[in-house]
Design an enzyme around this catalytic site. Structure first.
Site, PDB file in Angstrom:
ATOM      1  N   HIS A  14     -47.223  23.803 -51.349  1.00 36.94           N
ATOM      2  CA  HIS A  14     -46.959  22.376 -51.076  1.00 36.94           C
ATOM      3  C   HIS A  14     -47.961  21.869 -50.041  1.00 36.94           C
ATOM      4  O   HIS A  14     -47.839  22.167 -48.855  1.00 36.94           O
ATOM      5  CB  HIS A  14     -45.530  22.180 -50.553  1.00 36.94           C
ATOM      6  CG  HIS A  14     -45.154  20.742 -50.367  1.00 36.94           C
ATOM      7  ND1 HIS A  14     -44.058  20.168 -50.964  1.00 36.94           N
ATOM      8  CD2 HIS A  14     -45.734  19.745 -49.651  1.00 36.94           C
ATOM      9  CE1 HIS A  14     -43.984  18.903 -50.634  1.00 36.94           C
ATOM     10  NE2 HIS A  14     -44.983  18.619 -49.825  1.00 36.94           N
ATOM     11  N   HIS A  16     -50.624  18.380 -48.845  1.00 37.89           N
ATOM     12  CA  HIS A  16     -51.189  17.038 -48.995  1.00 37.89           C
ATOM     13  C   HIS A  16     -52.655  17.133 -48.593  1.00 37.89           C
ATOM     14  O   HIS A  16     -52.964  17.348 -47.424  1.00 37.89           O
ATOM     15  CB  HIS A  16     -50.467  16.034 -48.096  1.00 37.89           C
ATOM     16  CG  HIS A  16     -49.021  15.888 -48.435  1.00 37.89           C
ATOM     17  ND1 HIS A  16     -48.552  14.945 -49.328  1.00 37.89           N
ATOM     18  CD2 HIS A  16     -47.935  16.594 -48.031  1.00 37.89           C
ATOM     19  CE1 HIS A  16     -47.229  15.069 -49.444  1.00 37.89           C
ATOM     20  NE2 HIS A  16     -46.834  16.061 -48.667  1.00 37.89           N
ATOM     21  N   LEU A  17     -53.538  16.982 -49.580  1.00 37.91           N
ATOM     22  CA  LEU A  17     -54.967  17.129 -49.288  1.00 37.91           C
ATOM     23  C   LEU A  17     -55.673  15.784 -49.161  1.00 37.91           C
ATOM     24  O   LEU A  17     -56.858  15.744 -48.837  1.00 37.91           O
ATOM     25  CB  LEU A  17     -55.643  17.993 -50.362  1.00 37.91           C
ATOM     26  CG  LEU A  17     -55.146  19.447 -50.434  1.00 37.91           C
ATOM     27  CD1 LEU A  17     -55.903  20.228 -51.502  1.00 37.91           C
ATOM     28  CD2 LEU A  17     -55.277  20.146 -49.078  1.00 37.91           C
ATOM     29  N   ARG A  18     -54.935  14.682 -49.434  1.00 36.02           N
ATOM     30  CA  ARG A  18     -55.508  13.327 -49.301  1.00 36.02           C
ATOM     31  C   ARG A  18     -56.713  13.146 -50.215  1.00 36.02           C
ATOM     32  O   ARG A  18     -56.900  13.871 -51.180  1.00 36.02           O
ATOM     33  CB  ARG A  18     -55.867  13.012 -47.829  1.00 36.02           C
ATOM     34  CG  ARG A  18     -54.765  13.307 -46.816  1.00 36.02           C
ATOM     35  CD  ARG A  18     -53.448  12.628 -47.145  1.00 36.02           C
ATOM     36  NE  ARG A  18     -52.522  12.699 -46.014  1.00 36.02           N
ATOM     37  CZ  ARG A  18     -51.204  12.662 -46.117  1.00 36.02           C
ATOM     38  NH1 ARG A  18     -50.633  12.564 -47.308  1.00 36.02           N
ATOM     39  NH2 ARG A  18     -50.447  12.702 -45.046  1.00 36.02           N
ATOM     40  N   LYS A  98     -43.606  15.806 -59.603  1.00 39.30           N
ATOM     41  CA  LYS A  98     -42.956  15.647 -58.306  1.00 39.30           C
ATOM     42  C   LYS A  98     -42.040  14.434 -58.307  1.00 39.30           C
ATOM     43  O   LYS A  98     -42.451  13.334 -58.670  1.00 39.30           O
ATOM     44  CB  LYS A  98     -44.051  15.467 -57.239  1.00 39.30           C
ATOM     45  CG  LYS A  98     -43.534  15.138 -55.845  1.00 39.30           C
ATOM     46  CD  LYS A  98     -42.979  16.349 -55.120  1.00 39.30           C
ATOM     47  CE  LYS A  98     -42.304  15.945 -53.821  1.00 39.30           C
ATOM     48  NZ  LYS A  98     -43.011  16.355 -52.634  1.00 39.30           N
ATOM     49  N   HIS A 135     -38.555  16.128 -53.663  1.00 38.98           N
ATOM     50  CA  HIS A 135     -38.357  15.702 -52.271  1.00 38.98           C
ATOM     51  C   HIS A 135     -36.879  15.337 -52.161  1.00 38.98           C
ATOM     52  O   HIS A 135     -36.454  14.304 -52.657  1.00 38.98           O
ATOM     53  CB  HIS A 135     -39.247  14.498 -51.918  1.00 38.98           C
ATOM     54  CG  HIS A 135     -39.109  14.072 -50.490  1.00 38.98           C
ATOM     55  ND1 HIS A 135     -40.098  14.264 -49.542  1.00 38.98           N
ATOM     56  CD2 HIS A 135     -38.066  13.520 -49.820  1.00 38.98           C
ATOM     57  CE1 HIS A 135     -39.666  13.835 -48.368  1.00 38.98           C
ATOM     58  NE2 HIS A 135     -38.443  13.373 -48.505  1.00 38.98           N
ATOM     59  N   HIS A 173     -39.739  21.827 -49.093  1.00 39.07           N
ATOM     60  CA  HIS A 173     -39.615  21.744 -47.625  1.00 39.07           C
ATOM     61  C   HIS A 173     -38.169  21.571 -47.144  1.00 39.07           C
ATOM     62  O   HIS A 173     -37.817  20.583 -46.525  1.00 39.07           O
ATOM     63  CB  HIS A 173     -40.509  20.631 -47.048  1.00 39.07           C
ATOM     64  CG  HIS A 173     -40.519  19.328 -47.779  1.00 39.07           C
ATOM     65  ND1 HIS A 173     -39.381  18.619 -48.087  1.00 39.07           N
ATOM     66  CD2 HIS A 173     -41.548  18.599 -48.261  1.00 39.07           C
ATOM     67  CE1 HIS A 173     -39.724  17.529 -48.721  1.00 39.07           C
ATOM     68  NE2 HIS A 173     -41.020  17.482 -48.847  1.00 39.07           N
ATOM     69  N   LEU A 218     -41.105  14.194 -42.508  1.00 38.15           N
ATOM     70  CA  LEU A 218     -39.935  14.002 -43.366  1.00 38.15           C
ATOM     71  C   LEU A 218     -39.886  15.100 -44.412  1.00 38.15           C
ATOM     72  O   LEU A 218     -40.915  15.386 -45.030  1.00 38.15           O
ATOM     73  CB  LEU A 218     -39.985  12.623 -44.056  1.00 38.15           C
ATOM     74  CG  LEU A 218     -39.754  11.447 -43.110  1.00 38.15           C
ATOM     75  CD1 LEU A 218     -40.026  10.122 -43.817  1.00 38.15           C
ATOM     76  CD2 LEU A 218     -38.332  11.454 -42.554  1.00 38.15           C
ATOM     77  N   ASP A 246     -46.514  21.994 -46.428  1.00 36.22           N
ATOM     78  CA  ASP A 246     -46.385  20.539 -46.281  1.00 36.22           C
ATOM     79  C   ASP A 246     -47.384  19.994 -45.263  1.00 36.22           C
ATOM     80  O   ASP A 246     -47.078  19.037 -44.559  1.00 36.22           O
ATOM     81  CB  ASP A 246     -44.950  20.124 -45.925  1.00 36.22           C
ATOM     82  CG  ASP A 246     -44.680  18.656 -46.252  1.00 36.22           C
ATOM     83  OD1 ASP A 246     -45.491  18.038 -46.977  1.00 36.22           O
ATOM     84  OD2 ASP A 246     -43.663  18.120 -45.770  1.00 36.22           O
ATOM     85  N   HIS A 250     -52.606  12.864 -40.826  1.00 40.51           N
ATOM     86  CA  HIS A 250     -52.785  11.422 -40.593  1.00 40.51           C
ATOM     87  C   HIS A 250     -53.694  11.292 -39.373  1.00 40.51           C
ATOM     88  O   HIS A 250     -53.596  12.108 -38.448  1.00 40.51           O
ATOM     89  CB  HIS A 250     -51.451  10.737 -40.263  1.00 40.51           C
ATOM     90  CG  HIS A 250     -50.473  10.721 -41.397  1.00 40.51           C
ATOM     91  ND1 HIS A 250     -50.516   9.775 -42.403  1.00 40.51           N
ATOM     92  CD2 HIS A 250     -49.426  11.512 -41.685  1.00 40.51           C
ATOM     93  CE1 HIS A 250     -49.522  10.004 -43.267  1.00 40.51           C
ATOM     94  NE2 HIS A 250     -48.845  11.057 -42.852  1.00 40.51           N
ATOM     95  N   ALA A 262     -45.103   9.727 -40.903  1.00 42.84           N
ATOM     96  CA  ALA A 262     -44.505  11.062 -40.955  1.00 42.84           C
ATOM     97  C   ALA A 262     -45.530  12.050 -41.481  1.00 42.84           C
ATOM     98  O   ALA A 262     -46.257  11.740 -42.426  1.00 42.84           O
ATOM     99  CB  ALA A 262     -43.287  11.047 -41.874  1.00 42.84           C
TER     100      ALA A 262
END
Ligand code: DOR
Ligand code: ZN
Length: 344
Positions: A14, A16-18, A98, A135, A173, A218, A246, A250, A262
């Site tokens: 899991h 987030h690679l943007r 997802k 989620h 998560h 979150l 996760d 940011h 978050a």
């Protein structure tokens, strides 16, 4: 005392690679630690088509460099079409879809407003063996933020597990004892990922001496006894619980703001953090299953052949990483890690 352990190279189930310059900044951190990652699709706009997923995978490969394999996911909306989802799965555009309940978290505005609307999609995914990533938080603002995960189990997840008995579900998560207990008691087609930060912090940490925006994510961290339950699940040796960081970067200005985003950026230190937890639990011998074996087994993929070593060391986490829109503050920044990764 064990000072060096050798593991099969782990994967992150899991992340987030943007995108764009942010992707170029953060992807190498994930690729340094992990051979593969399940890549979250909550871009702007979200990854809803096979074409978008193929193109995003190519950008990730370029940013991460050789030897890293992105495993792509499809962002479900009320309008998701079972045929298109199946086509994308069969042609290798994605391995999973997802569920973001609409407005549950970052870039979830296009998410699903009512799971009843995606029943035909879930039916199809069940038939073809495509994984369903969840989620798990209700979006009802009348439910206390610390209760939203437990409420989701009662209102939605328990019913989905009953109605789709062959659907492979990952409860992403997890942050509560309720979730750990639910997954442990569910059939083998239901699993969960656990982040390093939810194994380490409780909700007090977010308010220690003032508000700590870099520990806000979150689902939010819960009371201490939930962390204890998550630790127990992670080191239990049950193949239902596996690694998913996760990592959610940011820029500092987006976190340190009147309405901060978050997400915790843990990719530079994730594996060391897990090692610290397993060491504290006297369960280092259980780390390889959690980090390198149970995820591939659930996804029906072979474990990685390469090995890495974790060595006890005086390593310190970097405080910040320079990003395209300002620095990104690192989880555990400036703190002693206790472990260092080496090629084995
Ligand atoms: O803390 C989080 N950050 N939780 C999520 O579900 C999304 C993520 C993000 O994309 O920043
Ligand atoms: Zn996430």
């Amino acid at each position: 005392m064990t000072d060096r352990i050798v593991l099969r190279r782990p994967d992150d189930w899991h992340a987030h690679l943007r995108d764009g310059d942010m992707l170029a900044t953060v992807a190498p951190f994930t690729a340094r630690q992990f051979a593969r990652a399940i890549v979250m699709p909550n871009l702007v706009p979200p990854v809803t088509t096979a074409e978008a997923a193929h193109a995003y995978a190519a950008r990730i490969r370029k940013a991460a460099g050789p030897g890293f394999e992105p495993l792509m996911t499809c962002y479900l909306t009320d309008a998701s079409d079972p045929d298109a989802i199946e086509r994308g799965y069969k042609e290798g555009a994605w391995v999973a879809a997802k569920l973001y309940p609409a407005h549950a978290t970052t870039n979830s505005a296009h998410g699903v407003t009512d799971v009843g609307k995606i029943a035909p999609v879930l039916e199809r995914m069940q038939r073809i063996g495509m994984k369903f990533l969840v989620h798990g938080e209700v979006t009802d603002k009348h439910v206390d933020i610390f209760d939203r995960e437990a409420a989701f189990i009662d209102r939605t997840l328990a019913r989905l597990v009953r109605d789709f008995p062959g659907l492979k579900i990952v409860f992403e998560h997890i942050t509560t004892k309720e979730a750990a207990d639910f997954v442990a008691a569910a059939p083998a087609n239901v699993a969960a990922t656990i982040t390093p930060h939810h194994l380490m912090i409780d909700r007090n940490a977010i308010f220690e001496g003032g508000i700590r925006p870099h520990l806000y994510c979150l689902p939010i961290a819960k009371r201490s006894h939930h962390r204890t339950a998550l630790r127990k699940a992670a080191v239990s040796g049950s193949p239902k619980f596996f690694l998913g960081t996760d990592t959610a970067p940011h820029a500092v200005h987006a976190k340190e703001a009147a309405c901060g985003c978050a997400g915790i950026f843990n990719a530079p230190v994730a594996l060391e953090a897990y090692a610290r937890v397993f060491d504290e639990e006297n369960a280092l011998e259980k780390l390889e299953g959690f980090a390198s074996l149970f995820g591939p087994a659930f996804y029906g993929l072979p474990p990685n052949e390469a090995r890495i070593a974790l060595v006890r060391a005086n390593a310190t986490a970097p405080e910040r990483v320079p990003g395209p829109a300002g620095d990104i503050v690192t989880y555990l920044g400036g703190q002693a890690l206790g472990w260092r990764i080496e090629a084995a």
